[in-house]
Design an enzyme around this catalytic site. Structure first.
Site, short mmCIF file in Angstrom:
data_model
loop_
_atom_site.label_atom_id
_atom_site.label_comp_id
_atom_site.label_asym_id
_atom_site.label_seq_id
_atom_site.Cartn_x
_atom_site.Cartn_y
_atom_site.Cartn_z
N ASP A 183 49.15 9.41 15.75
CA ASP A 183 49.57 8.27 14.87
C ASP A 183 48.68 8.45 13.83
O ASP A 183 49.16 8.17 12.52
CB ASP A 183 49.41 7.07 15.73
CG ASP A 183 48.05 6.96 16.44
OD1 ASP A 183 47.26 7.99 16.42
OD2 ASP A 183 47.78 5.70 17.00
N ASP A 214 41.34 9.15 12.29
CA ASP A 214 40.59 8.61 11.49
C ASP A 214 39.02 9.16 11.33
O ASP A 214 38.96 9.74 10.35
CB ASP A 214 40.40 7.23 12.52
CG ASP A 214 39.48 6.24 12.23
OD1 ASP A 214 39.13 6.01 10.68
OD2 ASP A 214 39.00 5.46 12.95
N PHE A 266 42.05 -1.76 8.85
CA PHE A 266 42.81 -1.43 10.34
C PHE A 266 44.11 -1.83 10.17
O PHE A 266 44.37 -3.04 9.60
CB PHE A 266 41.81 -2.42 11.22
CG PHE A 266 42.28 -2.12 12.50
CD1 PHE A 266 41.73 -0.97 13.13
CD2 PHE A 266 43.20 -2.58 13.29
CE1 PHE A 266 41.94 -0.52 14.63
CE2 PHE A 266 43.48 -2.29 14.54
CZ PHE A 266 42.96 -1.02 15.12
N ASP A 269 48.04 -0.12 17.50
CA ASP A 269 47.84 -1.31 18.09
C ASP A 269 46.50 -1.92 17.77
O ASP A 269 45.65 -1.19 17.16
CB ASP A 269 47.77 -1.29 19.78
CG ASP A 269 46.50 -0.33 20.40
OD1 ASP A 269 46.30 0.75 19.59
OD2 ASP A 269 45.95 -1.04 21.01
P1 IMP Z 1 39.80 9.14 15.86
O1 IMP Z 1 39.44 10.12 16.76
O2 IMP Z 1 38.55 8.46 15.14
O3 IMP Z 1 40.33 10.19 14.56
O4 IMP Z 1 40.70 8.26 16.19
C1 IMP Z 1 42.03 8.18 16.27
C2 IMP Z 1 42.50 7.13 16.83
O5 IMP Z 1 41.97 5.77 16.82
C3 IMP Z 1 44.05 6.91 16.80
O6 IMP Z 1 44.51 7.84 17.61
C4 IMP Z 1 44.19 5.36 17.01
O7 IMP Z 1 44.57 5.34 18.26
C5 IMP Z 1 42.96 4.88 16.55
N1 IMP Z 1 42.81 4.26 15.22
C6 IMP Z 1 42.18 4.49 14.20
N2 IMP Z 1 42.51 3.95 13.14
C7 IMP Z 1 43.21 2.96 13.74
C8 IMP Z 1 43.88 1.79 12.89
O8 IMP Z 1 43.72 1.26 11.78
N3 IMP Z 1 45.02 0.97 13.69
C9 IMP Z 1 45.04 1.10 14.94
N4 IMP Z 1 44.64 2.63 15.54
C10 IMP Z 1 43.62 3.01 14.87
#
Ligand code: IMP
Length: 192
Positions: free
Chosen positions: A113, A116, A166, A173
């Protein structure tokens, strides 16, 4: 703006009243996903691949994307979670790829999705490679490059978010809710 939902807008249990701003409408998303699928088709051509959907967040994006792919793909579902509650990753991502998923010698397209910090896709990518995948490419609906903590190569990206707001909807979600919004938006600050 919320044509179909207007009658319910001020009904307290309805989620639409919590939305502050729509970033990408249902129609804009539909168009972009179609374009992205075109890029995926071009990249793999007639090579078969495994589409690995990262649950929960990528369920809606993946469902739309794969319907535009003519290739004979196998679909598998993996789990990744890093949030306990709220809007910041609380812990190292936990990734779960079922034992039954066999990617030995296969090309894997990891469908996420949002990227981040990059830690989740990196953990999944490593796990697929450890299980013998020939290649792992990443297709993310959203990218927040300003928040990156580990360097990852996201080959297919739907939208690059201009800041680190966010976002919710289209599968994403906040505390388990808002995944069913058909658009991508931000939420109003909760009332004190
Ligand atoms: P990462 O490991 O920090 O890249 O995080 C990825 C996960 O964080 C994604 O698969 C999402 O589930 C969640 N995430 C990161 N940013 C958002 C946001 O803005 N809204 C909702 N979920 C997010």
């Amino acid at each position: 703006m919320f044509a179909a939902e207007a009658p319910y807008l001020y009904n307290p249990p309805c989620m639409y009243g919590d939305v502050e701003r729509i970033l990408y409408s249902r129609e804009v998303i539909e168009e972009r996903v179609k374009e992205l699928a075109g890029q995926v088709v071009g990249a793999y051509r007639d090579r078969p691949f495994v589409a690995a959907v990262a649950l929960n967040g990528a369920f809606m994006f993946a469902a739309d994307l794969v319907r535009h792919l003519p290739q004979k793909i196998e679909m598998v579902f993996v789990r990744a979670s890093s949030y306990e509650n709220g809007t910041s990753p609380m812990k190292a991502p936990e990734v779960t790829i079922p034992e039954s998923v066999d990617v030995e010698g296969q090309h894997v397209l990891l469908i996420e999705d949002i990227v981040d910090t990059g830690r989740t896709v990196e953990a999944l990518r490593r796990e697929f490679l450890a299980r013998g995948a020939a290649t792992v490419r990443i297709c993310a609906f959203l990218d927040k490059p300003t928040r990156r903590q580990v360097s990852v190569d996201v080959e297919f990206t739907g939208f690059v978010l201009p800041d680190d707001a966010f976002v919710v909807g289209y599968g994403l979600d906040y505390s388990g809710r808002y995944r069913n919004l058909p658009f991508l938006g931000t939420l109003k600050a909760p009332k004190a």
